[in-house]
Design an enzyme around this catalytic site. Sequence first.
Site, PDB file in Angstrom:
ATOM      1  CG  ASN A   8      -9.519 -42.411  53.837  1.00  0.00           C
ATOM      2  OD1 ASN A   8      -8.771 -42.607  52.869  1.00  0.00           O
ATOM      3  ND2 ASN A   8     -10.322 -41.361  53.923  1.00  0.00           N
ATOM      4  NE  ARG A  92     -12.250 -42.244  50.028  1.00  0.00           N
ATOM      5  CZ  ARG A  92     -12.593 -41.012  50.288  1.00  0.00           C
ATOM      6  NH1 ARG A  92     -12.296 -40.472  51.436  1.00  0.00           N
ATOM      7  NH2 ARG A  92     -13.236 -40.307  49.395  1.00  0.00           N
TER       8      ARG A  92
END
Length: 397
Positions: A8, A92
Site C-alpha cells: 500500500n 492497493r
Amino acid sequence: MDTILVVNAGSSSVKFQVFSVEGASGLGRQMKGQVDGIGHQPRLRVSDARGVSLVDRTYPAETISDVAAGMNIAGEWLREEQAISPIAVGHRVVHGGPDYSGPVLIDHDVVTRLAQFASLAPLHQPHNLAPIRSILNNFPNMPQVACFDTAFHRTHGPLADHYAIPDDLYKLGIRRYGFHGLSYEYIANRLAEAAPEISHGRVIIAHLGNGASMCALRDGLSCESTMGFTALDGLPMGTRSGQIDPGVVLYLLNERGMSGPDVQKFLYNECGLKGLSGISSDMRDLESNPDPRAALAIEYFIYRIGLNAGMLAAALQGLDAFVFTAGIGENSVRIRSKVVERLSWLGAKLDPERNERHAQCISSAASRFPIYIIPTDEEAMIAQHTLATLGNTPEMN
Ligand code: AMP
C-alpha cells in the site's frame, strides 16, 4: 511456505504485509511493516504477527528518495534477511477508473491504462504505480495484482454514478466513483458470515477513520456512497473538508487569490476535524481536549454522519442493519453512542454495556435494526484477491 506480499504505497510512505498461503485452510498474516519518512528520514520498521518488532532501521535520506526506492529496500530486507520470496504481490491502487470492477493481473498495458487515471487521483495513483513499475522492471516474472478502492462501487446504477453535468464530461470520467471499496467489500463478506439473515438486506456501513465515508449496500453490493469523483466528498475527515459547496472553491480561487494547487492542498490537508477544531485531525486528541472547538468538531462529525445516514437510507428505501468500522468506528465508544442517538428517529437503540465492551452487536433488543462493529482489514482483502486472481480462493484465517 508460499507467501503473498501486499503493498500500500502513499506519497511519503509504503506500507506492506506478508501473508502465508496455508493450503485449503487459508491465509495467515506473518508480518506488517512500513518504510516512512521517505526523502527526509527514511525508516524501515517491521513487526511479526504478534506485534513483536523484527527490524527498526533508519537510512540516509539520499538512499531512499522515493516510494519505489522505499519498496526496494523493504523487498531486499524480506529476501535477504527473512528469506521471503512471495509467489505474488498485491497492490492497493486507489483508482480503477470506469473500467475495472475487480482486481486485475498487471502487465505493461495495464500499467499504461492505470497511469491514465492518475489525473483522477493525482495525490495517490502515481505513488501506487511507482512500486508496480519498479517490480515489473526488476522482477518481470513476478505476478502482480492491482486491487482498486473504486472497484466495489462499480455496481452503482446510473443515478448514483452521475453528476448533473453534460454527458461529454461523464464520458471523460467525471463520475461518482466512491472509495474505501476494499474495506466495504471485506465488511460485506464478514457480514455474510456474522449475520447471513441480513447480509442480503439494506445495510449502511460507516467507515470512520482518518479517511471517512459511508456506503449503502443492497444484497451485499454497493449501491450508493458518500464519496464521489474524489475521496474529498461526503463526511468531514481528519484533514479533508468532506462535502462543500463548489461555490466555496470558486470563491477561494476568484476572490482570495488562491491557486488551484493551493486550494487542493487546503481541502485535502487543512480542513476537516483539523480545520474546524484548530487543534488536531486525530479523534483521540479531540475527545480528550476540553476546548469547545474540539467539541464542535466532534459534534459536526456526528451531525454529518447522521445527515448522510438519512441520505443513504433514502437511497436504500429503508434500513436493515448499520455497521461501524475503521479506527474511530471500531474504537470510540462515545462517537458510536452519539451516532446511534442521531439515528434514533430511524428506530436505532444502543445497548450501552455492549457498546462499552466493543461487542460485535451493540444494539439493544428494542432496536428496529441491528447495529454491528466489524473491524476492517483491507490488506487481507487484497491478499485474498491476489490469490484468487492467481487461481486459488482460500479464506482468511
Ligand atoms: P484509521 O484511519 O482507520 O487508522 O483511524 C484513525 C482514527 O481513529 C484517528 O482519528 C484516531 O484518533 C481514531 N481512533 C483510534 N483509536 C481510537 C479510540 N480509542 N478512540 C477514539 N478514536 C480513535
